[in-house]
Scaffold this motif. Sequence first.
Motif, short mmCIF file in Angstrom:
data_model
loop_
_atom_site.label_atom_id
_atom_site.label_comp_id
_atom_site.label_asym_id
_atom_site.label_seq_id
_atom_site.Cartn_x
_atom_site.Cartn_y
_atom_site.Cartn_z
N LEU A 96 2.35 -2.09 -6.47
CA LEU A 96 1.86 -2.04 -7.85
C LEU A 96 0.42 -1.52 -7.85
CD1 LEU A 96 3.24 -5.45 -9.20
CD2 LEU A 96 4.23 -3.18 -9.45
N ASP A 110 13.29 11.16 -0.73
CA ASP A 110 14.42 10.29 -1.09
C ASP A 110 14.63 10.20 -2.60
OD1 ASP A 110 14.73 10.00 1.58
OD2 ASP A 110 13.92 7.99 1.72
N PHE A 115 9.31 8.85 0.35
CA PHE A 115 9.52 8.68 -1.10
C PHE A 115 9.76 10.01 -1.81
CE2 PHE A 115 7.13 4.35 -1.55
CZ PHE A 115 8.08 3.79 -0.73
N THR A 153 17.49 8.90 7.44
CA THR A 153 17.78 8.67 6.02
C THR A 153 18.61 9.84 5.49
OG1 THR A 153 15.73 7.47 5.80
CG2 THR A 153 16.75 8.22 3.75
N ILE A 187 5.67 2.32 -8.16
CA ILE A 187 4.39 3.04 -8.11
C ILE A 187 4.25 3.93 -9.35
CG2 ILE A 187 3.00 4.71 -6.82
CD1 ILE A 187 4.52 3.73 -4.28
N GLU A 196 -7.06 5.54 1.08
CA GLU A 196 -7.88 4.31 1.11
C GLU A 196 -8.11 3.78 2.53
OE1 GLU A 196 -4.84 4.75 0.10
OE2 GLU A 196 -3.66 2.92 -0.15
N ASN A 241 13.95 2.73 -1.22
CA ASN A 241 12.83 3.66 -1.36
C ASN A 241 12.64 4.07 -2.82
OD1 ASN A 241 12.04 3.56 1.24
ND2 ASN A 241 12.54 5.68 1.77
N LYS A 255 -1.44 8.15 3.53
CA LYS A 255 -1.87 6.76 3.37
C LYS A 255 -2.65 6.39 4.63
CE LYS A 255 2.07 4.48 5.47
NZ LYS A 255 3.05 3.42 5.38
C1 UGA Z 1 8.43 4.06 3.11
C2 UGA Z 1 9.03 2.66 2.94
O1 UGA Z 1 7.99 1.75 2.58
C3 UGA Z 1 9.69 2.20 4.24
O2 UGA Z 1 10.31 0.93 4.05
C4 UGA Z 1 10.76 3.23 4.65
O3 UGA Z 1 11.40 2.88 5.85
C5 UGA Z 1 10.08 4.58 4.83
O4 UGA Z 1 9.46 4.97 3.56
C6 UGA Z 1 11.12 5.60 5.23
O5 UGA Z 1 12.00 5.91 4.44
O6 UGA Z 1 11.12 6.02 6.40
P1 UGA Z 1 6.17 5.06 4.16
O7 UGA Z 1 6.56 6.35 3.52
O8 UGA Z 1 5.76 5.06 5.59
O9 UGA Z 1 7.39 3.98 4.06
O10 UGA Z 1 4.95 4.50 3.35
P2 UGA Z 1 4.66 3.39 2.23
O11 UGA Z 1 3.75 2.39 2.79
O12 UGA Z 1 5.91 2.91 1.62
O13 UGA Z 1 3.85 4.27 1.16
C7 UGA Z 1 4.42 5.40 0.53
C8 UGA Z 1 3.45 6.03 -0.45
O14 UGA Z 1 3.27 5.19 -1.60
C9 UGA Z 1 2.05 6.27 0.09
O15 UGA Z 1 1.61 7.55 -0.33
C10 UGA Z 1 1.20 5.19 -0.53
O16 UGA Z 1 -0.14 5.54 -0.67
C11 UGA Z 1 1.90 5.05 -1.88
N1 UGA Z 1 1.69 3.74 -2.52
C12 UGA Z 1 2.18 2.61 -1.94
C13 UGA Z 1 1.04 3.68 -3.75
O17 UGA Z 1 0.59 4.71 -4.30
N2 UGA Z 1 0.90 2.46 -4.36
C14 UGA Z 1 1.39 1.33 -3.81
O18 UGA Z 1 1.22 0.24 -4.43
C15 UGA Z 1 2.03 1.40 -2.57
#
Ligand code: UGA
Length: 430
Positions: free
Chosen positions: A250, A264, A261, A123, A215, A384, A208, A321
């Motif tokens: 959400l 990015d 995140f 990225t 969120i 969680e 991203n 996560k």
């Molecule tokens: C994220 C993207 O979802 C992928 O599509 C992308 O390829 C990746 O970044 C990357 O750039 O390499 P990832 O960081 O592995 O993936 O994790 P996510 O499942 O997206 O969660 C990111 C964070 O958001 C976690 O801390 C999770 O707990 C939080 N989250 C997620 C929330 O607080 N609420 C939500 O509803 C969903």
Amino acid sequence: MRVYIVGTGYVGLVTAVCLADLGHQVCGVDINSEKIQLLQEGGCPIYEPGLEDLLKKNIDGGRLSFKVDIGSEINDYDVVIIAVGTPERERDGRADLYYVAQTAKQIALHATKDSLIVIGKSTVPTGTAKQISESLISHNKITRFHVGSNPETLREGNAVHDFMNPDRIIMGGDNVAINCLQALYEKISCAKVITDTNSAEMIKLTANFMLAQRISTTNALAQICEATGANVEKVMEGVGLDKRIGPHFLQAGVGYGGSCFPKDTKSIISIAEHHRIDPLIFKAVVDVNESQIHFFMRKVEEMAIMTLKNRSIAVWGVAFKPETDDVRDAPSIKVINALIEEGALVRVFDPVATVPKPLKYKITCCKDMYEAAAGAEILLIVTEWNCFKQADMSNVKLLMETAKIVDGRNIFDPQKMRELGFEYSSIGRS
Ligand code: UGA
């Protein structure tokens, strides 16, 4: 196809293993000799469900190999994929392209065959593929290069599944690069977005950002819900059923973390600032995420009554996560640091992840969730994991000194927890 992948971190390793499983002949390359030795023996340096089995299967099948450092064998391959790390630069939040630059230079120094195809998977800020191209040409004036962009879209913890079942594959570049990417992903049927390299890189950052923005919006609304007596879960269920909005990302909580995140969103701010574009909306997403930890900590302090000094606090969850051992930018680290600053005695458990050094030496690492809860005055839930959702909470109540929970991931039903006798606080629900 013969595929040469530089970088065997989360992205490079999953890509190498999955491309081998699709039938390609893959070589994974890294400068870290210890990691390469482990991989050559079939060992997996990261926790990622399904990855280790697939790794062993493809090594045994003769489709996957690993080696230290880029060498002249690069010329035996049809395509070179750059999947090295692009960490956040502390100074200004920009992605640090040092490893990408080093890789481009090494590729150029070893390339002798004409028309080498180089694909960027890491990225990166928009315009990086063009810079890779310039770097290759400046270090090797004889070879012709075709540089493409194929940003990864894998979620940690679901990476193998996401690789094999993507919503879409982004392909940026000239015709040669696009044809190569089409052949690489021939066996995967999904939408394929074909574009220029700048747009491909921007799609990844934007996706991203949009997810992070959902969120942060949810978390900001959770605070309003709490203040007004609404329930954020019901609100987002109702909102997410609108097909134009959809149900994903959400979930209110302690905020987003991980290696993607946080990096990015800051990268977009820095790109906007670089072009003198007001980064208002991008900054708001980052600010809300940072304030969410304070919101959570205020709850902990209120529940502790007066002081956290010398109070025993249990923390369930370290990984950013579930289903990963990654603790980069994990909310847990901010929470643990805040607790230590306040003088709390912290007892931590995570089923897979560990607290990094030197923080590790300032806390008690426990072997299971019950040991962490034993004698604690407040239990904080920060990740969680399923095992926490299935915990015997009557037992937890007996083990704790006082039955208090601050649930940063809304894993329990507030009414049930109160019936069990807990003082219980969560995010955006009363
Ligand atoms: C994220 C993207 O979802 C992928 O599509 C992308 O390829 C990746 O970044 C990357 O750039 O390499 P990832 O960081 O592995 O993936 O994790 P996510 O499942 O997206 O969660 C990111 C964070 O958001 C976690 O801390 C999770 O707990 C939080 N989250 C997620 C929330 O607080 N609420 C939500 O509803 C969903």
